[in-house]
Design a protein around this motif. Sequence first.
Motif, PDB file in Angstrom:
ATOM      1  N   ASN A  42      97.833  17.804  64.161  1.00  0.00           N
ATOM      2  CA  ASN A  42      98.969  18.607  64.637  1.00  0.00           C
ATOM      3  C   ASN A  42      99.042  18.714  66.159  1.00  0.00           C
ATOM      4  O   ASN A  42      99.388  19.755  66.710  1.00  0.00           O
ATOM      5  CB  ASN A  42      98.928  20.004  64.005  1.00  0.00           C
ATOM      6  N   ASN A  44     101.189  17.466  68.096  1.00  0.00           N
ATOM      7  CA  ASN A  44     102.570  17.694  68.555  1.00  0.00           C
ATOM      8  C   ASN A  44     102.963  19.173  68.574  1.00  0.00           C
ATOM      9  O   ASN A  44     103.967  19.544  69.186  1.00  0.00           O
ATOM     10  CB  ASN A  44     103.552  16.916  67.672  1.00  0.00           C
ATOM     11  N   SER A  45     102.158  20.004  67.892  1.00  0.00           N
ATOM     12  CA  SER A  45     102.418  21.446  67.917  1.00  0.00           C
ATOM     13  C   SER A  45     101.951  22.090  69.227  1.00  0.00           C
ATOM     14  O   SER A  45     102.232  23.262  69.470  1.00  0.00           O
ATOM     15  CB  SER A  45     101.713  22.130  66.738  1.00  0.00           C
ATOM     16  N   TYR A  46     101.244  21.306  70.040  1.00  0.00           N
ATOM     17  CA  TYR A  46     100.729  21.805  71.322  1.00  0.00           C
ATOM     18  C   TYR A  46     101.139  20.832  72.432  1.00  0.00           C
ATOM     19  O   TYR A  46     100.307  20.130  73.015  1.00  0.00           O
ATOM     20  CB  TYR A  46      99.202  21.952  71.259  1.00  0.00           C
ATOM     21  N   SER A 151      92.831  19.992  61.856  1.00  0.00           N
ATOM     22  CA  SER A 151      93.991  20.606  62.493  1.00  0.00           C
ATOM     23  C   SER A 151      93.515  21.602  63.534  1.00  0.00           C
ATOM     24  O   SER A 151      92.426  22.177  63.422  1.00  0.00           O
ATOM     25  CB  SER A 151      94.878  21.308  61.459  1.00  0.00           C
TER      26      SER A 151
END
Length: 224
Positions: A42, A44-46, A151
Amino acid sequence: MRFKMIKAIIFISLLFIFSASLLADLLPEGKKRIDFSFELTNINSYPDYTFIAYPFNNSNGAPDIIALIIKDGSNINPSCKYGSPKILAVKTADFDKELFDSINSINESNIRNIKLEKFFSSEKFIFSKNVQCEAYANRDAKYYYINEQYSIENISSELLAIKSKKIIYKDKNKNIIDAEDSKSFSKDDVVSPASEVSSYLIIIIPILALIALITVLVIRKMKK
């Protein structure tokens, strides 16, 4: 006499290098080698952060440490022979990628690693715990490949929290299989008596080599 002394020192040094390398490659009793990789799922969440795997070793010979930028969806395949990497996070605005690339391109491994250690000593970098890198499985396990998917749970000023979400097992042909029952951390982490002896020898041989070298030098000095 001096020539004999040089030959003795060279022989002891080569014996140490060969023996340590040979013992390090021994399989623990009842085990087989497997291929381990991991993903950070994940990223792309940061979007404000850059993520790095370090210390990363992909050599099955002498350790050759680098640092590797982790991309979203990329499969990271370290050699587990010399330990496990950590995952680092740094705000992209604070990350000197030009300096990072120049250090990573240094040919000499020891110099490169010293500079990388200094580079990552900055408070800008946030470390996770080590990834659980696995080089062996029980000989009768169904799988030959493991891909562990992590994650990012949280990033604070002091810790990058990551969590294992899924483990994918593959057979010899890299087909995904259901092998949960084949993998037991408590079982696979047990070291057999034979492998314990090998571990001790890896420590003892360099010590014996050093003692032998000192003995040769002392004898030489006494003969003068």
